[in-house]
Design a protein around this motif. Structure first.
Motif, mmCIF file in Angstrom:
data_model
loop_
_atom_site.group_PDB
_atom_site.id
_atom_site.type_symbol
_atom_site.label_atom_id
_atom_site.label_comp_id
_atom_site.label_asym_id
_atom_site.label_seq_id
_atom_site.Cartn_x
_atom_site.Cartn_y
_atom_site.Cartn_z
ATOM 1 N N PRO A 66 -9.761 14.124 -3.271
ATOM 2 C CA PRO A 66 -10.681 13.554 -2.277
ATOM 3 C C PRO A 66 -11.992 14.343 -2.227
ATOM 4 C CG PRO A 66 -8.914 14.750 -1.186
ATOM 5 C CD PRO A 66 -8.608 14.770 -2.656
ATOM 6 N N PRO A 67 -13.017 13.752 -1.654
ATOM 7 C CA PRO A 67 -14.293 14.474 -1.526
ATOM 8 C C PRO A 67 -14.170 15.654 -0.556
ATOM 9 C CG PRO A 67 -14.402 12.330 -0.416
ATOM 10 C CD PRO A 67 -13.084 12.385 -1.129
ATOM 11 N N GLU A 68 -15.023 16.649 -0.751
ATOM 12 C CA GLU A 68 -15.010 17.844 0.102
ATOM 13 C C GLU A 68 -15.199 17.477 1.573
ATOM 14 O OE1 GLU A 68 -14.445 21.145 -0.753
ATOM 15 O OE2 GLU A 68 -13.836 20.290 -2.664
ATOM 16 N N TRP A 69 -16.081 16.510 1.861
ATOM 17 C CA TRP A 69 -16.332 16.160 3.265
ATOM 18 C C TRP A 69 -15.056 15.664 3.941
ATOM 19 C CZ3 TRP A 69 -15.264 11.235 4.719
ATOM 20 C CH2 TRP A 69 -15.384 10.213 3.780
ATOM 21 N N TYR A 70 -14.197 14.999 3.185
ATOM 22 C CA TYR A 70 -12.939 14.503 3.755
ATOM 23 C C TYR A 70 -12.000 15.675 4.068
ATOM 24 C CZ TYR A 70 -8.624 11.885 4.382
ATOM 25 O OH TYR A 70 -7.456 11.373 4.898
ATOM 26 N N LEU A 71 -11.911 16.632 3.149
ATOM 27 C CA LEU A 71 -11.079 17.813 3.387
ATOM 28 C C LEU A 71 -11.614 18.577 4.602
ATOM 29 C CD1 LEU A 71 -10.606 18.967 -0.320
ATOM 30 C CD2 LEU A 71 -8.999 17.653 1.103
ATOM 31 N N ASN A 72 -12.947 18.628 4.740
ATOM 32 C CA ASN A 72 -13.538 19.307 5.897
ATOM 33 C C ASN A 72 -13.160 18.622 7.206
ATOM 34 O OD1 ASN A 72 -14.767 21.250 4.311
ATOM 35 N ND2 ASN A 72 -16.747 20.221 4.283
ATOM 36 N N LEU A 73 -13.236 17.307 7.240
ATOM 37 C CA LEU A 73 -12.951 16.630 8.512
ATOM 38 C C LEU A 73 -11.454 16.610 8.814
ATOM 39 C CD1 LEU A 73 -11.811 13.477 8.230
ATOM 40 C CD2 LEU A 73 -14.174 13.046 7.683
ATOM 41 N N GLU A 74 -10.621 16.724 7.784
ATOM 42 C CA GLU A 74 -9.186 16.886 8.057
ATOM 43 C C GLU A 74 -8.947 18.204 8.790
ATOM 44 O OE1 GLU A 74 -6.226 14.717 5.029
ATOM 45 O OE2 GLU A 74 -7.306 16.393 4.147
ATOM 46 N N ALA A 75 -9.683 19.248 8.392
ATOM 47 C CA ALA A 75 -9.541 20.557 9.024
ATOM 48 C C ALA A 75 -10.211 20.601 10.392
ATOM 49 C CB ALA A 75 -10.125 21.638 8.111
ATOM 50 N N ASN A 76 -11.320 19.884 10.540
ATOM 51 C CA ASN A 76 -12.048 19.853 11.812
ATOM 52 C C ASN A 76 -12.601 18.441 12.010
ATOM 53 O OD1 ASN A 76 -13.628 20.125 14.053
ATOM 54 N ND2 ASN A 76 -14.839 21.832 13.266
ATOM 55 N N PRO A 77 -11.886 17.607 12.757
ATOM 56 C CA PRO A 77 -12.276 16.200 12.886
ATOM 57 C C PRO A 77 -13.473 15.942 13.793
ATOM 58 C CG PRO A 77 -10.288 16.622 14.144
ATOM 59 C CD PRO A 77 -10.602 17.883 13.399
ATOM 60 N N GLU A 78 -14.023 16.989 14.407
ATOM 61 C CA GLU A 78 -15.222 16.789 15.228
ATOM 62 C C GLU A 78 -16.421 16.852 14.301
ATOM 63 O OE1 GLU A 78 -14.407 15.738 18.206
ATOM 64 O OE2 GLU A 78 -12.372 16.254 17.611
ATOM 65 N N VAL A 79 -17.121 15.738 14.161
ATOM 66 C CA VAL A 79 -18.214 15.587 13.202
ATOM 67 C C VAL A 79 -19.444 15.044 13.924
ATOM 68 C CG1 VAL A 79 -16.591 15.182 11.303
ATOM 69 C CG2 VAL A 79 -17.534 13.230 12.564
ATOM 70 N N GLU A 80 -20.545 14.921 13.170
ATOM 71 C CA GLU A 80 -21.711 14.192 13.644
ATOM 72 C C GLU A 80 -21.948 13.055 12.658
ATOM 73 O OE1 GLU A 80 -25.225 16.517 14.267
ATOM 74 O OE2 GLU A 80 -24.323 17.636 15.916
ATOM 75 N N PHE A 81 -22.452 11.955 13.186
ATOM 76 C CA PHE A 81 -22.781 10.812 12.330
ATOM 77 C C PHE A 81 -24.137 10.291 12.770
ATOM 78 C CE2 PHE A 81 -22.050 6.402 10.620
ATOM 79 C CZ PHE A 81 -21.931 6.792 9.297
ATOM 80 N N GLN A 82 -24.922 9.855 11.818
ATOM 81 C CA GLN A 82 -26.242 9.311 12.123
ATOM 82 C C GLN A 82 -26.406 7.962 11.453
ATOM 83 O OE1 GLN A 82 -29.589 11.920 11.571
ATOM 84 N NE2 GLN A 82 -31.063 10.239 11.602
ATOM 85 N N VAL A 83 -26.794 6.961 12.254
ATOM 86 C CA VAL A 83 -27.141 5.628 11.765
ATOM 87 C C VAL A 83 -28.574 5.393 12.216
ATOM 88 C CG1 VAL A 83 -26.679 3.166 11.949
ATOM 89 C CG2 VAL A 83 -24.773 4.778 11.872
ATOM 90 N N LEU A 84 -29.472 5.287 11.240
ATOM 91 C CA LEU A 84 -30.907 5.212 11.528
ATOM 92 C C LEU A 84 -31.279 6.405 12.415
ATOM 93 C CD1 LEU A 84 -31.140 1.338 11.916
ATOM 94 C CD2 LEU A 84 -32.097 2.717 10.044
ATOM 95 N N GLY A 85 -31.876 6.185 13.594
ATOM 96 C CA GLY A 85 -32.269 7.294 14.453
ATOM 97 C C GLY A 85 -31.212 7.708 15.449
ATOM 98 N N ASP A 86 -30.051 7.071 15.421
ATOM 99 C CA ASP A 86 -28.976 7.347 16.378
ATOM 100 C C ASP A 86 -28.032 8.403 15.798
ATOM 101 O OD1 ASP A 86 -27.153 7.236 18.470
ATOM 102 O OD2 ASP A 86 -26.252 5.342 17.810
#
Length: 133
Positions: A66-86
């Motif tokens: 799997p991609p590194e970002w997936y392994l990271n969120l498995e370890a820490n599921p609190e993330v940030e997401f941005q859609v356009l300016g949100d």
């Protein structure tokens, strides 16, 4: 065509005016905390809205790992997401098998190559659900 670090830089600088619409689909920016370093990592990913959530796919082009970002969120599921300016904090989780059955066609409609990626690997490619906090 935007890709990688340049994609992230242009997206951030323009609140997605450059980088959101990409190769006939839409991308958002996922920021995870490195599971080993603790550093922030931002990755442009194809997304689709789902009810009041967002979906992304941990395909890595159909590689066996799997991609590194997936392994990271498995370890820490609190993330940030941005859609356009949100830009917002979110909780990331892997869709259940039942959810994935409904979500996968939504994601392959946005990026048909996901079906090809799944055929290339024995790994079950996860759909990730991002729930705004």
């Amino acid at each position: 065509m935007l890709y990688g670090a340049e994609h992230v830089e242009r997206y951030l600088a323009t609140d997605g005016a450059e980088g959101h619409d990409w190769q006939g689909t839409t991308t958002g920016l996922l920021t995870t905390k490195g599971r080993r370093t603790g550093n922030q990592h931002t990755t442009p990913l194809i997304y689709q809205p789902w009810e009041d959530k967002y979906l992304v796919v941990a395909s890595k082009g159909g590689t066996p790992t799997p991609p590194e970002w997936y392994l990271n969120l498995e370890a820490n599921p609190e993330v940030e997401f941005q859609v356009l300016g949100d830009r917002f904090k979110a909780h990331a989780r892997t869709a259940t098998a039942e959810e994935k059955a409904e979500m996968w066609p939504v994601m392959t409609a946005a990026w048909p190559a996901y079906d090809d990626y799944q055929k290339k690997t024995a790994r079950e490619i996860p759909v990730v659900v991002l729930e705004r906090l």
